[in-house]
Design a protein around this motif. Structure first.
Motif, PDB file in Angstrom:
ATOM      1  N   CYS A  10      43.031 -30.328  48.352  1.00 57.03           N
ATOM      2  CA  CYS A  10      41.492 -29.959  48.892  1.00 57.03           C
ATOM      3  C   CYS A  10      40.464 -30.511  48.115  1.00 57.03           C
ATOM      4  N   ASP A  23      41.397 -29.445  53.869  1.00 60.19           N
ATOM      5  CA  ASP A  23      42.685 -29.007  53.285  1.00 60.19           C
ATOM      6  C   ASP A  23      42.552 -27.881  52.169  1.00 60.19           C
ATOM      7  N   PRO A  24      41.780 -26.892  52.526  1.00 61.33           N
ATOM      8  CA  PRO A  24      42.072 -25.625  51.200  1.00 61.33           C
ATOM      9  C   PRO A  24      43.472 -24.821  51.525  1.00 61.33           C
ATOM     10  N   SER A  28      45.536 -24.972  45.619  1.00 63.85           N
ATOM     11  CA  SER A  28      44.163 -25.359  45.360  1.00 63.85           C
ATOM     12  C   SER A  28      43.298 -24.167  44.978  1.00 63.85           C
TER      13      SER A  28
END
Length: 211
Positions: A10, A23-24, A28
């Motif tokens: 992320c 990209d969370p 993360s």
């Protein structure tokens, strides 16, 4: 360009007034507090890149943010009642004045007996930044800053080094490290074997860095 690494895959990119979160996922942390996002992008549907549990609250905090995702992730996101634009290789998107080229298409092979899934990379700002997701995609244009995958079931350190040498960015930011007990060993390897002219810069989680 300002980058914040929230651990693993992320990253938050701030280019001018545009704020992009990529990209969370479940490995993360810290991205939950973000507000004022312009877009939230996903490379593929694995949970360490796509946290469906925390995504609705993230969208509520940035109601104007556009969600963009590969075909596999887009289907799951839509099933959760969220609007999502599907990104396919060759697409050219924009957020504010920032251009986003969609590259790649397939997740790197974990094992031949496992089915493959879609994976797209995002080349942001005419090559200013590349997030390849879980792949070693090599874009046609030069890359200034590369989010360099560090550890995963689908890669070994030598492959990551070869990818770093092939892309030859000005700066490589190691990501995708949460599966490793001692990622510093890989960082040291990257620093020793990076091509001439490339700086390997390890970012502290949650701290903004000008790159």
């Amino acid at each position: 360009m300002r980058i914040v690494h929230f651990g693993h895959a992320c990253v938050l990119l701030e280019i001018g007034d545009t704020r992009l979160l990529i990209d969370p996922g479940t490995l993360s942390s810290g991205f939950e507090a973000l507000r004022g996002l312009d877009a939230i992008l996903f490379t593929h549907a694995h949970a360490d890149h796509l946290d469906l549990g925390r995504l609705p609250a993230l969208v509520d905090a940035s109601p104007d943010a556009v969600i963009v995702a590969d075909p596999g992730s887009a289907e799951q996101i839509s099933d959760h009642g969220l609007n999502c634009r599907t990104a396919r290789p060759g697409d050219v998107l924009s957020s504010g004045d920032v251009r986003i080229d969609v590259v790649g298409g397939e997740h790197a092979v974990i094992h031949p007996d496992l089915p493959g899934i879609p994976n797209v990379g995002y080349l942001v700002g005419h090559g200013a930044f590349l997030h390849p997701g879980d792949s070693f995609v090599r874009p046609e244009r030069p890359v200034d800053v590369l989010a360099l995958p560090t550890g995963a079931p689908w890669l070994k350190a030598a492959e990551a080094v070869d990818y770093l040498r092939a892309v030859r960015p000005r700066v490589a930011v190691p990501v995708h490290e949460a599966v490793l007990a001692s990622p510093q060993l890989h960082y040291t390897l990257f620093e020793r074997l990076a091509p001439e002219g490339t700086e390997v810069r390890v970012l502290r989680h949650g701290e903004p860095a000008e790159v």
